[in-house]
Design a protein around this motif. Sequence first.
Motif, PDB file in Angstrom:
ATOM      1  N   SER A 104      31.176  42.493  48.538  1.00 30.90           N
ATOM      2  CA  SER A 104      30.779  43.778  47.762  1.00 30.90           C
ATOM      3  C   SER A 104      32.165  44.045  46.888  1.00 30.90           C
ATOM      4  CB  SER A 104      30.169  44.748  48.545  1.00 30.90           C
ATOM      5  OG  SER A 104      31.140  45.227  49.413  1.00 30.90           O
ATOM      6  N   THR A 105      33.220  44.219  47.334  1.00 29.80           N
ATOM      7  CA  THR A 105      34.464  44.523  46.702  1.00 29.80           C
ATOM      8  C   THR A 105      34.802  43.818  45.260  1.00 29.80           C
ATOM      9  OG1 THR A 105      35.967  43.273  48.093  1.00 29.80           O
ATOM     10  CG2 THR A 105      35.601  45.732  48.493  1.00 29.80           C
ATOM     11  N   ALA A 106      34.433  42.396  45.487  1.00 26.95           N
ATOM     12  CA  ALA A 106      34.652  41.566  44.470  1.00 26.95           C
ATOM     13  C   ALA A 106      33.623  41.678  43.449  1.00 26.95           C
ATOM     14  CB  ALA A 106      34.510  39.895  44.870  1.00 26.95           C
ATOM     15  N   VAL A 107      32.157  42.056  43.718  1.00 24.72           N
ATOM     16  CA  VAL A 107      31.335  42.307  42.837  1.00 24.72           C
ATOM     17  C   VAL A 107      31.588  43.534  42.130  1.00 24.72           C
ATOM     18  CG1 VAL A 107      28.649  43.016  42.557  1.00 24.72           C
ATOM     19  CG2 VAL A 107      29.499  41.152  44.416  1.00 24.72           C
ATOM     20  N   ASP A 108      31.974  44.725  43.058  1.00 25.60           N
ATOM     21  CA  ASP A 108      32.156  46.022  42.271  1.00 25.60           C
ATOM     22  C   ASP A 108      33.402  45.935  41.304  1.00 25.60           C
ATOM     23  OD1 ASP A 108      30.428  47.184  43.848  1.00 25.60           O
ATOM     24  OD2 ASP A 108      31.814  48.056  45.451  1.00 25.60           O
ATOM     25  N   ALA A 109      34.408  45.144  41.518  1.00 26.00           N
ATOM     26  CA  ALA A 109      35.769  44.739  40.595  1.00 26.00           C
ATOM     27  C   ALA A 109      35.257  44.292  39.375  1.00 26.00           C
ATOM     28  CB  ALA A 109      36.761  44.185  41.432  1.00 26.00           C
ATOM     29  N   SER A 152      39.848  38.344  43.249  1.00 22.64           N
ATOM     30  CA  SER A 152      40.404  36.930  43.291  1.00 22.64           C
ATOM     31  C   SER A 152      39.212  36.171  43.539  1.00 22.64           C
ATOM     32  CB  SER A 152      41.274  36.686  44.770  1.00 22.64           C
ATOM     33  OG  SER A 152      40.350  36.947  46.102  1.00 22.64           O
ATOM     34  N   PHE A 153      39.144  35.014  43.114  1.00 25.61           N
ATOM     35  CA  PHE A 153      38.035  34.011  43.311  1.00 25.61           C
ATOM     36  C   PHE A 153      37.755  33.834  44.782  1.00 25.61           C
ATOM     37  CE2 PHE A 153      35.881  29.815  42.248  1.00 25.61           C
ATOM     38  CZ  PHE A 153      34.952  30.392  41.770  1.00 25.61           C
ATOM     39  N   LEU A 154      38.570  33.843  45.768  1.00 25.03           N
ATOM     40  CA  LEU A 154      38.525  33.637  46.916  1.00 25.03           C
ATOM     41  C   LEU A 154      37.449  34.749  47.498  1.00 25.03           C
ATOM     42  CD1 LEU A 154      41.505  32.405  48.674  1.00 25.03           C
ATOM     43  CD2 LEU A 154      39.478  31.031  48.378  1.00 25.03           C
ATOM     44  N   ALA A 155      37.669  35.925  47.032  1.00 30.00           N
ATOM     45  CA  ALA A 155      36.854  36.831  47.204  1.00 30.00           C
ATOM     46  C   ALA A 155      35.399  36.867  46.858  1.00 30.00           C
ATOM     47  CB  ALA A 155      37.157  38.171  46.708  1.00 30.00           C
ATOM     48  N   SER A 167      23.756  34.192  47.113  1.00 28.32           N
ATOM     49  CA  SER A 167      25.224  33.906  47.322  1.00 28.32           C
ATOM     50  C   SER A 167      25.602  34.286  48.651  1.00 28.32           C
ATOM     51  CB  SER A 167      26.188  34.827  46.461  1.00 28.32           C
ATOM     52  OG  SER A 167      25.488  34.453  45.041  1.00 28.32           O
ATOM     53  N   PRO A 168      26.094  33.293  49.346  1.00 24.98           N
ATOM     54  CA  PRO A 168      26.594  33.678  50.800  1.00 24.98           C
ATOM     55  C   PRO A 168      27.778  34.830  50.558  1.00 24.98           C
ATOM     56  CG  PRO A 168      26.925  31.214  50.321  1.00 24.98           C
ATOM     57  CD  PRO A 168      26.545  32.200  49.263  1.00 24.98           C
ATOM     58  N   SER A 169      27.646  35.697  52.014  1.00 21.74           N
ATOM     59  CA  SER A 169      28.468  36.922  51.977  1.00 21.74           C
ATOM     60  C   SER A 169      28.929  36.940  53.326  1.00 21.74           C
ATOM     61  CB  SER A 169      27.768  37.911  51.483  1.00 21.74           C
ATOM     62  OG  SER A 169      28.624  39.197  51.454  1.00 21.74           O
ATOM     63  N   LYS A 170      30.442  37.462  53.225  1.00 20.29           N
ATOM     64  CA  LYS A 170      30.847  37.549  54.588  1.00 20.29           C
ATOM     65  C   LYS A 170      30.494  39.044  55.007  1.00 20.29           C
ATOM     66  CE  LYS A 170      35.797  38.424  53.159  1.00 20.29           C
ATOM     67  NZ  LYS A 170      37.187  38.217  53.476  1.00 20.29           N
ATOM     68  N   ASP A 171      30.136  40.141  54.008  1.00 16.05           N
ATOM     69  CA  ASP A 171      30.034  41.433  54.623  1.00 16.05           C
ATOM     70  C   ASP A 171      28.814  41.391  55.556  1.00 16.05           C
ATOM     71  OD1 ASP A 171      31.574  41.942  52.343  1.00 16.05           O
ATOM     72  OD2 ASP A 171      30.174  42.601  51.088  1.00 16.05           O
ATOM     73  N   ARG A 172      29.285  42.033  56.611  1.00 18.35           N
ATOM     74  CA  ARG A 172      28.311  42.383  57.757  1.00 18.35           C
ATOM     75  C   ARG A 172      28.016  41.059  58.679  1.00 18.35           C
ATOM     76  NH1 ARG A 172      25.999  44.291  53.416  1.00 18.35           N
ATOM     77  NH2 ARG A 172      24.208  42.955  53.955  1.00 18.35           N
ATOM     78  N   ALA A 173      28.870  39.998  58.395  1.00 22.27           N
ATOM     79  CA  ALA A 173      28.399  38.680  58.942  1.00 22.27           C
ATOM     80  C   ALA A 173      29.004  38.337  60.196  1.00 22.27           C
ATOM     81  CB  ALA A 173      28.799  37.569  57.786  1.00 22.27           C
ATOM     82  N   ASP A 215      40.179  29.619  33.632  1.00 26.76           N
ATOM     83  CA  ASP A 215      39.536  29.151  34.925  1.00 26.76           C
ATOM     84  C   ASP A 215      39.102  30.398  35.742  1.00 26.76           C
ATOM     85  OD1 ASP A 215      41.749  30.093  36.970  1.00 26.76           O
ATOM     86  OD2 ASP A 215      42.805  28.878  35.648  1.00 26.76           O
ATOM     87  N   ALA A 216      38.207  30.179  36.751  1.00 23.45           N
ATOM     88  CA  ALA A 216      37.585  31.259  37.407  1.00 23.45           C
ATOM     89  C   ALA A 216      38.667  32.251  38.206  1.00 23.45           C
ATOM     90  CB  ALA A 216      36.803  30.717  38.430  1.00 23.45           C
ATOM     91  N   ALA A 217      39.737  31.563  38.579  1.00 24.21           N
ATOM     92  CA  ALA A 217      40.921  32.068  39.089  1.00 24.21           C
ATOM     93  C   ALA A 217      41.300  33.086  38.418  1.00 24.21           C
ATOM     94  CB  ALA A 217      41.799  31.259  40.223  1.00 24.21           C
ATOM     95  N   THR A 218      41.867  32.725  37.259  1.00 21.45           N
ATOM     96  CA  THR A 218      42.579  33.484  36.336  1.00 21.45           C
ATOM     97  C   THR A 218      41.430  34.765  35.800  1.00 21.45           C
ATOM     98  OG1 THR A 218      43.961  31.675  35.422  1.00 21.45           O
ATOM     99  CG2 THR A 218      43.618  33.833  33.951  1.00 21.45           C
ATOM    100  N   PHE A 219      40.231  34.359  35.594  1.00 18.90           N
ATOM    101  CA  PHE A 219      39.292  35.485  35.283  1.00 18.90           C
ATOM    102  C   PHE A 219      39.092  36.427  36.154  1.00 18.90           C
ATOM    103  CE2 PHE A 219      34.921  36.953  35.003  1.00 18.90           C
ATOM    104  CZ  PHE A 219      34.941  37.344  33.641  1.00 18.90           C
ATOM    105  N   SER A 220      38.966  36.232  37.456  1.00 20.54           N
ATOM    106  CA  SER A 220      38.835  36.969  38.751  1.00 20.54           C
ATOM    107  C   SER A 220      40.384  37.929  38.897  1.00 20.54           C
ATOM    108  CB  SER A 220      38.606  36.221  40.025  1.00 20.54           C
ATOM    109  OG  SER A 220      37.391  35.436  39.702  1.00 20.54           O
ATOM    110  N   THR A 221      41.500  37.362  38.709  1.00 17.72           N
ATOM    111  CA  THR A 221      42.573  37.914  38.916  1.00 17.72           C
ATOM    112  C   THR A 221      42.733  39.064  37.897  1.00 17.72           C
ATOM    113  OG1 THR A 221      43.702  36.085  39.830  1.00 17.72           O
ATOM    114  CG2 THR A 221      44.991  37.843  39.019  1.00 17.72           C
ATOM    115  N   ASP A 222      42.448  38.565  36.441  1.00 14.81           N
ATOM    116  CA  ASP A 222      42.402  39.552  35.380  1.00 14.81           C
ATOM    117  C   ASP A 222      41.405  40.771  35.583  1.00 14.81           C
ATOM    118  OD1 ASP A 222      43.995  37.933  34.159  1.00 14.81           O
ATOM    119  OD2 ASP A 222      42.734  37.121  32.892  1.00 14.81           O
ATOM    120  N   ARG A 223      40.465  40.723  36.425  1.00 15.01           N
ATOM    121  CA  ARG A 223      39.711  41.838  36.758  1.00 15.01           C
ATOM    122  C   ARG A 223      39.963  42.594  38.307  1.00 15.01           C
ATOM    123  NH1 ARG A 223      38.647  38.778  33.125  1.00 15.01           N
ATOM    124  NH2 ARG A 223      37.513  39.298  31.221  1.00 15.01           N
ATOM    125  N   GLU A 224      41.046  42.238  38.670  1.00 21.72           N
ATOM    126  CA  GLU A 224      41.702  42.724  39.896  1.00 21.72           C
ATOM    127  C   GLU A 224      40.872  42.418  41.110  1.00 21.72           C
ATOM    128  OE1 GLU A 224      42.180  47.103  39.498  1.00 21.72           O
ATOM    129  OE2 GLU A 224      43.553  46.898  37.653  1.00 21.72           O
TER     130      GLU A 224
END
Length: 364
Positions: free
Chosen positions: A47-52, A38-41, A68-74, A27-36
């Motif tokens: 940008s930190t999620a993209v970089d990770a 979170s799927f919420l990010a 994609s919507p982003s909360k960076d600078r929002a 699932d997406a949450a596990t995939f994201s966690t494995d790459r340090e």
Amino acid sequence: MVTPALPRPRETLASFVSRTAAAYHVDAATFSTDRETSFLAVISGTSTAVDALEAFGCPIPDDVIGWSPSKDRAGKAARLFRDHSFPSKVLQPPAMRGCVECLRQDIDCSVAMAMRGHWLVPHVTLCLEHEIPLVTLWRESSPVPRFDSAPKLAALAPDILSGNLFPAPRAATGFNRWLDARLEGNGDGNWLEQHPLHAACNFCLMLGTSLLRHITSAPSSLTDEDKWIAYNLGFQVAKDGEAAIRTALQGLQDIPGGLMTDPEKSFRRCTIGWPTIPLTTPNMMIFGGSCGHICQRHGRLVSAMNSSVSPSPSAVCTLSEVRPRRPGSTRDACGKSSPPKASFQRKACPTPGKSSMRDALTLC
């Protein structure tokens, strides 16, 4: 090194990660966690999620980031999408919508179905490419399973291929085309474009809802499936600026029958059920300088332009009192029935003004 999914046009980051995770049977949450991360990010488009993700060999295409919507600078409780600011809740609704023909074409291209970014914008009601309305695909209160779209879309594949979810087509309106152009970074230079996009769209909806008084004197409810009519009614007036708005509002005051003799009462039906947004709200401050004073003198119509919710059913008018409905009904992917739609005859778009508003349902 991760082999990412092939991106689809206007695909979101959450959809892209969900499809990539599904290819690895997680699932997406596990995939994201494995790459340090979170799927919420990922959902927040940080940008930190993209970089990770990229640090672990999962490159993210620029087009995916761009849609994609982003909360960076929002700012607080906001998201930036296509360089336009929206309240966070507006772009993270419990109901996920989409164009079933776009999804069917994904299957025809032998790729996993993808969610598009513009489908998250509540003011987008139509797929311009296929001229069919967006439909509700699923509802989920929790954001993580809601945006982990790959397994949900896979479950819907039989219904999409069989045509069970296809709505009746309709022609694009001027508002539909203008909004899509704004999301693409284009425009025609009309009066609304000097204002924040979300505020301008809400204003079109509210003004159009009020203008339905020219068509029916028996207000009840405007369904989600019929909001496109109100959007375009308001847009055809507001795009021409303050003079056209004043003429339309004055036309509402001139409607006989008692309710329209008082400006406050004239527009009360447009604001019932909408929360009051203070004039210190950023989008309201920008809008208030030019349009706010017009509408405040006509019953404070603009008080909810930057609202993050839709008007209550009691606030607006249904089309069942305007034109006959076609037999039959539609059902969304969640099994929820929606009322049959009214049919309309297409004519030349009227010039805004009191006399023309009686024909305003024949849209451009």
